[in-house]
Design a protein around this motif. Sequence first.
Motif, PDB file in Angstrom:
ATOM      1  N   ALA A 209       0.926  -1.147   0.101  1.00 50.80           N
ATOM      2  CA  ALA A 209       0.096  -0.068   0.017  1.00 50.80           C
ATOM      3  C   ALA A 209       0.736   1.243   0.056  1.00 50.80           C
ATOM      4  O   ALA A 209       0.497   2.459  -0.894  1.00 50.80           O
ATOM      5  CB  ALA A 209      -0.885  -0.078   1.323  1.00 50.80           C
ATOM      6  N   GLN A 210       1.895   1.204   0.709  1.00 50.48           N
ATOM      7  CA  GLN A 210       2.682   2.463   0.644  1.00 50.48           C
ATOM      8  C   GLN A 210       3.535   2.562  -0.533  1.00 50.48           C
ATOM      9  O   GLN A 210       3.654   3.587  -1.050  1.00 50.48           O
ATOM     10  CB  GLN A 210       3.926   2.324   1.955  1.00 50.48           C
ATOM     11  N   LEU A 211       3.873   1.480  -1.529  1.00 49.69           N
ATOM     12  CA  LEU A 211       4.526   1.574  -2.412  1.00 49.69           C
ATOM     13  C   LEU A 211       3.515   2.274  -3.485  1.00 49.69           C
ATOM     14  O   LEU A 211       3.802   3.057  -4.341  1.00 49.69           O
ATOM     15  CB  LEU A 211       5.232   0.211  -3.104  1.00 49.69           C
ATOM     16  N   ALA A 212       2.488   1.761  -3.414  1.00 58.07           N
ATOM     17  CA  ALA A 212       1.147   2.212  -4.321  1.00 58.07           C
ATOM     18  C   ALA A 212       0.991   3.883  -3.934  1.00 58.07           C
ATOM     19  O   ALA A 212       0.969   4.525  -5.044  1.00 58.07           O
ATOM     20  CB  ALA A 212      -0.146   1.313  -4.052  1.00 58.07           C
ATOM     21  N   LEU A 213       0.960   4.084  -3.044  1.00 58.46           N
ATOM     22  CA  LEU A 213       0.771   5.726  -2.649  1.00 58.46           C
ATOM     23  C   LEU A 213       1.880   6.224  -3.187  1.00 58.46           C
ATOM     24  O   LEU A 213       1.684   7.388  -3.567  1.00 58.46           O
ATOM     25  CB  LEU A 213       0.671   5.801  -0.997  1.00 58.46           C
ATOM     26  N   SER A 214       3.143   5.867  -2.804  1.00 59.56           N
ATOM     27  CA  SER A 214       4.468   6.525  -3.341  1.00 59.56           C
ATOM     28  C   SER A 214       4.187   6.818  -4.857  1.00 59.56           C
ATOM     29  O   SER A 214       4.707   7.674  -5.434  1.00 59.56           O
ATOM     30  CB  SER A 214       5.695   5.943  -3.130  1.00 59.56           C
ATOM     31  N   LEU A 215       3.729   5.653  -5.684  1.00 58.83           N
ATOM     32  CA  LEU A 215       3.997   5.608  -6.924  1.00 58.83           C
ATOM     33  C   LEU A 215       2.851   6.478  -7.516  1.00 58.83           C
ATOM     34  O   LEU A 215       3.035   7.436  -8.692  1.00 58.83           O
ATOM     35  CB  LEU A 215       3.653   4.394  -7.596  1.00 58.83           C
ATOM     36  N   TRP A 216       1.445   6.608  -6.842  1.00 61.44           N
ATOM     37  CA  TRP A 216       0.424   7.373  -7.323  1.00 61.44           C
ATOM     38  C   TRP A 216       0.973   9.050  -6.711  1.00 61.44           C
ATOM     39  O   TRP A 216       0.464   9.737  -7.556  1.00 61.44           O
ATOM     40  CB  TRP A 216      -0.702   7.249  -6.355  1.00 61.44           C
ATOM     41  N   GLN A 217       1.701   9.179  -5.807  1.00 58.60           N
ATOM     42  CA  GLN A 217       2.140  10.630  -5.716  1.00 58.60           C
ATOM     43  C   GLN A 217       3.087  11.014  -6.531  1.00 58.60           C
ATOM     44  O   GLN A 217       3.052  12.172  -7.123  1.00 58.60           O
ATOM     45  CB  GLN A 217       2.780  10.699  -4.170  1.00 58.60           C
ATOM     46  N   LEU A 218       4.121  10.129  -6.897  1.00 52.01           N
ATOM     47  CA  LEU A 218       4.815  10.515  -7.963  1.00 52.01           C
ATOM     48  C   LEU A 218       4.123  10.711  -9.566  1.00 52.01           C
ATOM     49  O   LEU A 218       4.352  11.704 -10.291  1.00 52.01           O
ATOM     50  CB  LEU A 218       5.818   9.365  -8.305  1.00 52.01           C
ATOM     51  N   TRP A 219       2.946   9.952  -9.664  1.00 52.25           N
ATOM     52  CA  TRP A 219       2.417   9.970 -10.850  1.00 52.25           C
ATOM     53  C   TRP A 219       1.595  11.406 -10.916  1.00 52.25           C
ATOM     54  O   TRP A 219       1.571  12.158 -11.983  1.00 52.25           O
ATOM     55  CB  TRP A 219       1.319   9.157 -11.089  1.00 52.25           C
ATOM     56  N   MET A 220       1.121  11.660  -9.863  1.00 46.87           N
ATOM     57  CA  MET A 220       0.212  13.107  -9.845  1.00 46.87           C
ATOM     58  C   MET A 220       1.252  14.264  -9.822  1.00 46.87           C
ATOM     59  O   MET A 220       0.920  15.302 -10.283  1.00 46.87           O
ATOM     60  CB  MET A 220      -0.402  13.098  -8.180  1.00 46.87           C
ATOM     61  N   LEU A 221       2.555  13.995  -9.417  1.00 42.90           N
ATOM     62  CA  LEU A 221       3.582  15.007  -9.504  1.00 42.90           C
ATOM     63  C   LEU A 221       3.979  15.186 -10.726  1.00 42.90           C
ATOM     64  O   LEU A 221       4.224  16.425 -11.472  1.00 42.90           O
ATOM     65  CB  LEU A 221       4.858  14.697  -8.520  1.00 42.90           C
ATOM     66  N   ALA A 222       3.947  14.031 -11.671  1.00 43.86           N
ATOM     67  CA  ALA A 222       4.463  13.981 -12.861  1.00 43.86           C
ATOM     68  C   ALA A 222       3.369  14.773 -14.034  1.00 43.86           C
ATOM     69  O   ALA A 222       3.809  15.457 -14.942  1.00 43.86           O
ATOM     70  CB  ALA A 222       4.960  12.604 -13.279  1.00 43.86           C
ATOM     71  N   GLN A 223       2.092  14.667 -13.315  1.00 41.57           N
ATOM     72  CA  GLN A 223       1.080  15.102 -14.446  1.00 41.57           C
ATOM     73  C   GLN A 223       0.723  16.561 -14.168  1.00 41.57           C
ATOM     74  O   GLN A 223       0.119  17.123 -14.745  1.00 41.57           O
ATOM     75  CB  GLN A 223      -0.267  14.169 -14.103  1.00 41.57           C
ATOM     76  N   GLY A 224       1.507  17.070 -12.750  1.00 45.09           N
ATOM     77  CA  GLY A 224       1.119  18.506 -12.678  1.00 45.09           C
ATOM     78  C   GLY A 224      -0.212  18.692 -12.195  1.00 45.09           C
ATOM     79  O   GLY A 224      -1.022  19.712 -11.995  1.00 45.09           O
ATOM     80  N   GLU A 225      -0.621  17.576 -11.415  1.00 45.76           N
ATOM     81  CA  GLU A 225      -2.273  17.513 -11.092  1.00 45.76           C
ATOM     82  C   GLU A 225      -2.179  18.174  -9.656  1.00 45.76           C
ATOM     83  O   GLU A 225      -3.213  18.616  -9.011  1.00 45.76           O
ATOM     84  CB  GLU A 225      -2.979  16.208 -11.106  1.00 45.76           C
ATOM     85  N   ALA A 226      -0.862  18.065  -8.927  1.00 46.57           N
ATOM     86  CA  ALA A 226      -0.856  18.539  -7.451  1.00 46.57           C
ATOM     87  C   ALA A 226      -0.174  19.674  -7.428  1.00 46.57           C
ATOM     88  O   ALA A 226       0.618  19.879  -8.077  1.00 46.57           O
ATOM     89  CB  ALA A 226      -0.413  17.227  -6.666  1.00 46.57           C
ATOM     90  N   GLU A 227      -0.274  20.490  -6.210  1.00 39.56           N
ATOM     91  CA  GLU A 227       0.586  21.576  -6.163  1.00 39.56           C
ATOM     92  C   GLU A 227       1.910  20.994  -5.606  1.00 39.56           C
ATOM     93  O   GLU A 227       2.121  20.034  -4.948  1.00 39.56           O
ATOM     94  CB  GLU A 227       0.049  22.071  -4.670  1.00 39.56           C
ATOM     95  N   THR A 228       2.958  21.599  -6.376  1.00 39.56           N
ATOM     96  CA  THR A 228       4.093  20.915  -6.582  1.00 39.56           C
ATOM     97  C   THR A 228       4.934  20.743  -5.288  1.00 39.56           C
ATOM     98  O   THR A 228       5.412  19.668  -4.934  1.00 39.56           O
ATOM     99  CB  THR A 228       5.098  21.593  -7.513  1.00 39.56           C
ATOM    100  N   VAL A 229       4.908  21.715  -4.451  1.00 37.30           N
ATOM    101  CA  VAL A 229       5.704  21.670  -3.078  1.00 37.30           C
ATOM    102  C   VAL A 229       4.952  20.723  -2.141  1.00 37.30           C
ATOM    103  O   VAL A 229       5.655  19.690  -1.578  1.00 37.30           O
ATOM    104  CB  VAL A 229       5.661  23.080  -2.462  1.00 37.30           C
ATOM    105  N   THR A 230       3.800  20.649  -1.993  1.00 37.39           N
ATOM    106  CA  THR A 230       3.006  19.732  -1.196  1.00 37.39           C
ATOM    107  C   THR A 230       3.140  18.342  -1.722  1.00 37.39           C
ATOM    108  O   THR A 230       3.372  17.407  -1.003  1.00 37.39           O
ATOM    109  CB  THR A 230       1.453  19.970  -1.273  1.00 37.39           C
ATOM    110  N   ALA A 231       3.045  18.282  -3.254  1.00 31.78           N
ATOM    111  CA  ALA A 231       2.999  16.713  -3.644  1.00 31.78           C
ATOM    112  C   ALA A 231       4.788  16.320  -3.392  1.00 31.78           C
ATOM    113  O   ALA A 231       4.826  15.060  -3.202  1.00 31.78           O
ATOM    114  CB  ALA A 231       2.858  16.710  -5.061  1.00 31.78           C
TER     115      ALA A 231
END
Length: 147
Positions: free
Chosen positions: A94-116
């Motif tokens: 689950a932690q690996l999935a969360l990390s990958l999801w957070q990385l994907w959101m960061l790469a897509q620019g969907e999240a605020e960069t600093v927070t993500a």
Amino acid sequence: MWEASDYNSQGWLRLPPLFWVVLVLQARTWVLLVLAGASRQQGETLLALFYPDRTAFWLGLLAGIPAALAFLLSGRRHRFVRLWRGWRWVLIVAQLALSLWQLWMLAQGEAETVTALALLIVDLLAFWWLLVSHRLRACFEQVGTFT
């Protein structure tokens, strides 16, 4: 290896404090949901601030289920020994999935960069700790009681 003070009254190793921090980190969407529910007037605004996309909110709730179940299982690990032993690996995945999801959101620019970026770093540290902590591994693998 462990001292008598490391065990609870039932003879099980006490879970490290960092374990609870990791569970809250994994269940962060659930925590946000509880906070939004407690603040009925501003709850919708709070949810929209962190999750403007409803799909991300539902995925966050889904990703937090293993952590929420770990909270419940931790108090009854003596009754569900086999389930508890395998649950560390569920939390690692689950932690690996969360990390990958957070990385994907960061790469897509969907999240605020600093927070993500901060969440990605914390997620990766939590993933590493779940993998390498000897104390945590012992808490999940313990069979007998302290004598």
